[in-house]
Design an enzyme around this catalytic site. Structure first.
Site, PDB file in Angstrom:
ATOM      1  N   SER A   1       0.839  -1.199   0.000  1.00 47.29           N
ATOM      2  CA  SER A   1       0.000   0.000   0.000  1.00 47.29           C
ATOM      3  C   SER A   1       0.871   1.244   0.000  1.00 47.29           C
ATOM      4  O   SER A   1       0.573   2.237  -0.660  1.00 47.29           O
ATOM      5  CB  SER A   1      -0.913   0.044   1.229  1.00 47.29           C
ATOM      6  OG  SER A   1      -2.016  -0.784   1.017  1.00 47.29           O
TER       7      SER A   1
ATOM      8  N   GLY B   1     -12.033  -5.796   3.526  1.00 45.85           N
ATOM      9  CA  GLY B   1     -10.795  -6.580   3.444  1.00 45.85           C
ATOM     10  C   GLY B   1      -9.592  -5.650   3.512  1.00 45.85           C
ATOM     11  O   GLY B   1      -8.638  -5.805   2.755  1.00 45.85           O
TER      12      GLY B   1
ATOM     13  N   ARG C   1     -11.241 -10.056   8.400  1.00 45.28           N
ATOM     14  CA  ARG C   1     -11.409 -11.227   9.258  1.00 45.28           C
ATOM     15  C   ARG C   1     -10.874 -10.919  10.657  1.00 45.28           C
ATOM     16  O   ARG C   1     -10.049 -10.031  10.834  1.00 45.28           O
ATOM     17  CB  ARG C   1     -10.683 -12.422   8.632  1.00 45.28           C
ATOM     18  CG  ARG C   1     -11.389 -12.916   7.380  1.00 45.28           C
ATOM     19  CD  ARG C   1     -10.491 -13.737   6.503  1.00 45.28           C
ATOM     20  NE  ARG C   1      -9.980 -14.903   7.170  1.00 45.28           N
ATOM     21  CZ  ARG C   1     -10.351 -16.165   6.901  1.00 45.28           C
ATOM     22  NH1 ARG C   1     -11.234 -16.411   5.967  1.00 45.28           N
ATOM     23  NH2 ARG C   1      -9.839 -17.172   7.543  1.00 45.28           N
TER      24      ARG C   1
ATOM     25  N   PHE D   1     -16.868 -11.173   4.448  1.00 48.04           N
ATOM     26  CA  PHE D   1     -17.521 -10.335   3.439  1.00 48.04           C
ATOM     27  C   PHE D   1     -18.423 -11.118   2.479  1.00 48.04           C
ATOM     28  O   PHE D   1     -19.136 -10.528   1.685  1.00 48.04           O
ATOM     29  CB  PHE D   1     -16.550  -9.408   2.706  1.00 48.04           C
ATOM     30  CG  PHE D   1     -15.289  -9.996   2.105  1.00 48.04           C
ATOM     31  CD1 PHE D   1     -15.283 -11.163   1.391  1.00 48.04           C
ATOM     32  CD2 PHE D   1     -14.081  -9.282   2.242  1.00 48.04           C
ATOM     33  CE1 PHE D   1     -14.115 -11.651   0.818  1.00 48.04           C
ATOM     34  CE2 PHE D   1     -12.899  -9.771   1.665  1.00 48.04           C
ATOM     35  CZ  PHE D   1     -12.917 -10.960   0.955  1.00 48.04           C
TER      36      PHE D   1
ATOM     37  N   LYS E   1      -9.514  -2.907  -2.280  1.00 49.11           N
ATOM     38  CA  LYS E   1      -8.168  -2.852  -2.884  1.00 49.11           C
ATOM     39  C   LYS E   1      -7.528  -4.234  -2.796  1.00 49.11           C
ATOM     40  O   LYS E   1      -7.385  -4.784  -1.702  1.00 49.11           O
ATOM     41  CB  LYS E   1      -7.303  -1.806  -2.164  1.00 49.11           C
ATOM     42  CG  LYS E   1      -5.923  -1.682  -2.823  1.00 49.11           C
ATOM     43  CD  LYS E   1      -5.247  -0.387  -2.499  1.00 49.11           C
ATOM     44  CE  LYS E   1      -4.323  -0.464  -1.302  1.00 49.11           C
ATOM     45  NZ  LYS E   1      -3.245  -1.459  -1.424  1.00 49.11           N
TER      46      LYS E   1
ATOM     47  N   HIS F   1      -9.263  -9.592  -7.080  1.00 46.85           N
ATOM     48  CA  HIS F   1      -8.343 -10.484  -7.804  1.00 46.85           C
ATOM     49  C   HIS F   1      -8.075 -11.783  -7.034  1.00 46.85           C
ATOM     50  O   HIS F   1      -7.528 -12.722  -7.593  1.00 46.85           O
ATOM     51  CB  HIS F   1      -7.026  -9.763  -8.164  1.00 46.85           C
ATOM     52  CG  HIS F   1      -6.038  -9.641  -7.052  1.00 46.85           C
ATOM     53  ND1 HIS F   1      -4.686  -9.493  -7.281  1.00 46.85           N
ATOM     54  CD2 HIS F   1      -6.178  -9.648  -5.703  1.00 46.85           C
ATOM     55  CE1 HIS F   1      -4.042  -9.420  -6.130  1.00 46.85           C
ATOM     56  NE2 HIS F   1      -4.925  -9.508  -5.157  1.00 46.85           N
TER      57      HIS F   1
HETATM   58  C1  LIG Z   1      -4.826  -9.307  -0.647  1.00 50.94           C
HETATM   59  S1  LIG Z   1      -5.323  -8.745   0.928  1.00 50.94           S
HETATM   60  C2  LIG Z   1      -5.690  -7.033   0.571  1.00 50.94           C
HETATM   61  C3  LIG Z   1      -5.573  -6.151   1.779  1.00 50.94           C
HETATM   62  C4  LIG Z   1      -5.811  -4.641   1.555  1.00 50.94           C
HETATM   63  N1  LIG Z   1      -7.093  -4.365   0.949  1.00 50.94           N
HETATM   64  C5  LIG Z   1      -4.670  -4.038   0.761  1.00 50.94           C
HETATM   65  O1  LIG Z   1      -4.825  -3.775  -0.424  1.00 50.94           O
HETATM   66  O2  LIG Z   1      -3.612  -3.811   1.348  1.00 50.94           O
HETATM   67  C6  LIG Z   1      -6.910  -9.474   1.109  1.00 50.94           C
HETATM   68  C7  LIG Z   1      -7.592  -9.202   2.427  1.00 50.94           C
HETATM   69  O3  LIG Z   1      -8.890  -9.814   2.410  1.00 50.94           O
HETATM   70  C8  LIG Z   1      -9.138 -10.348   3.693  1.00 50.94           C
HETATM   71  N2  LIG Z   1     -10.164 -11.408   3.569  1.00 50.94           N
HETATM   72  C9  LIG Z   1     -10.042 -12.618   2.976  1.00 50.94           C
HETATM   73  N3  LIG Z   1     -11.190 -13.306   3.064  1.00 50.94           N
HETATM   74  C10 LIG Z   1     -12.061 -12.517   3.741  1.00 50.94           C
HETATM   75  C11 LIG Z   1     -13.427 -12.675   4.126  1.00 50.94           C
HETATM   76  N4  LIG Z   1     -14.116 -13.772   3.803  1.00 50.94           N
HETATM   77  N5  LIG Z   1     -14.039 -11.658   4.796  1.00 50.94           N
HETATM   78  C12 LIG Z   1     -13.343 -10.525   5.115  1.00 50.94           C
HETATM   79  N6  LIG Z   1     -12.042 -10.320   4.754  1.00 50.94           N
HETATM   80  C13 LIG Z   1     -11.417 -11.305   4.073  1.00 50.94           C
HETATM   81  C14 LIG Z   1      -7.785 -10.873   4.126  1.00 50.94           C
HETATM   82  O4  LIG Z   1      -7.733 -11.073   5.522  1.00 50.94           O
HETATM   83  C15 LIG Z   1      -6.851  -9.778   3.614  1.00 50.94           C
HETATM   84  O5  LIG Z   1      -6.662  -8.763   4.565  1.00 50.94           O
END
Ligand SMILES: C[S@@+](CC[C@H](N)C(=O)[O-])C[C@H]1O[C@@H](n2cnc3c(N)ncnc32)[C@H](O)[C@@H]1O
Length: 357
Positions: free
Chosen positions: A158, A181, A205, A232, A246, A250
């Site tokens: 980030s 997320g 989470r 989510f 963000k 993907h």
């Molecule tokens: C690739 S990271 C992106 C983090 C942030 N948005 C960034 O760009 O720095 C994906 C995020 O989605 C969260 N995540 C994955 N599955 C999830 C779920 N079912 N509900 C909520 N968050 C979730 C993970 O814990 C992680 O923090």
């Protein structure tokens, strides 16, 4: 093809292999905490070996490689110092990139990427089969240390991306920004710093949220952010006028993305916007073009957009993929949204904005 071209091509293959070794050397240097030790004044091989609990012979070889790679300096007396690259691998500097390299080469990523050909054959992520669980459960249940490092990795990335995103896209007028997320919330914090009157909701989470509170204090926005733990795919916090996603879409296949976007569409107020930030596959980009005449060994970094390589990371680790603009528009459409803007940034990231139809 001339003999010179053939030699260049062979050299290019070897260069790719040395790139892997180099990345491993830098990751090990970062993981062992060598830059932190040097910054605190420990600068000899023996001193560093003692400080990090390493074999002095093995460490001497790593330090030699790290110096050759431009991470460390070494003076005539054999004392090590930090180059600018070494400085940003310290854990305690603003914008530290230590977690980026340490996490992207952790055992989860490394073992999966080593089986990329298997993922290509089956079309399925190899991570789940190798570790008998999805990556997010692995980070929570099997290796919370790697999970923490991954969250710090997100913060590091980030830090690289935020300036480019904020220069290309305006959050002016935002009142309640929900980061879906959002990991430890570093991007949310940057948005809130840009719009001082806005408040934020960090949604992720449980594991992430528990650790996010102290990170938000460090980002200087803890008093303006409500932290909410949840899934989510079940629901997302309601009432936001901006929903950030963000590097979320993907991670997931089309069906999962549509399910998630529908949850967002259901939670948002009628005038709200969804702001997606992702690398995007741009057809006709450098990877689709013929190399210039005679440029047989065009260097990969000049040729391949990070998006097409990140896409392979998604292929081995998760069900997701990097997408084209048309593919994002189709996902929005199926979730009751319409794409209202596409904003390229001065980075591989694109901002895609969507609103309710
Ligand atoms: C690739 S990271 C992106 C983090 C942030 N948005 C960034 O760009 O720095 C994906 C995020 O989605 C969260 N995540 C994955 N599955 C999830 C779920 N079912 N509900 C909520 N968050 C979730 C993970 O814990 C992680 O923090």
């Amino acid at each position: 093809m001339s003999t010179t071209d053939r030699t260049d091509a062979k050299a290019a293959v070897f260069e790719l292999v040395t790139g892997v070794w180099a990345a491993c050397a830098v990751a090990a240097t970062a993981r062992l905490g060598i830059p932190d030790q040097i910054a605190s004044g420990v600068c000899t091989t023996e001193g560093l070996a003692k400080a990090v609990g390493a074999d002095a012979g093995g460490l001497a070889r790593l330090l030699r490689a790290a110096a050759a790679l431009g991470v460390l300096t070494r003076d005539a007396a054999g004392r090590f110092g930090l180059t600018p690259l070494g400085e940003c691998l310290r854990s305690d500097v603003p914008g530290s990139q230590r977690a980026l390299i340490a996490s992207e080469l952790d055992s989860a990523h490394w073992s999966s990427l080593g089986r990329l050909d298997e993922a290509v054959r089956t079309g399925k992520p190899v991570f789940d089969r190798l570790f008998s669980m999805p990556i997010w459960d692995y980070y929570r249940d099997a290796r919370p240390d790697e999970g923490k490092l991954f969250a710090e990795n997100m913060t590091a990335q980030s830090d690289l991306e935020t300036r480019a995103i904020l220069a290309a896209y305006s959050f002016a007028g935002a009142e309640r920004v929900v980061d879906v997320g959002g990991a430890h919330g570093s991007f949310l914090a940057a948005v809130l710093r840009q719009v001082p009157s806005a408040r934020g909701v960090l949604f992720d989470r449980r594991l992430m949220i528990d650790e996010a509170r102290s990170a938000l204090t460090g980002f200087g926005v803890a008093d303006r952010v409500e932290c909410v733990a949840g899934d989510f795919f079940e629901s997302v916090p309601a009432g936001g006028d901006v929903y950030l996603l963000k590097h979320i879409l993907h991670d997931w296949n089309d069906e999962e993305c549509i399910r998630l976007l529908r949850r967002v569409a259901a939670a948002m107020s009628p005038q709200a916007r969804v702001v997606v930030a992702e690398m995007m596959i741009v057809e006709g980009g450098p990877a689709d073009q013929e190399p210039a005449e005679g440029a047989t060994a065009t260097r990969w970094a000049e040729r391949a957009s990070p998006a097409v390589l990140q896409d392979l990371n998604m292929l081995v680790m998760l069900s997701g993929k990097e997408r084209t603009q048309e593919e994002y528009a189709a996902l929005f459409g199926q979730a009751g949204l319409r794409m209202s803007g596409v904003f390229p940034t001065d980075s591989p990231i694109f901002v895609l904005e969507a609103r309710r139809r």
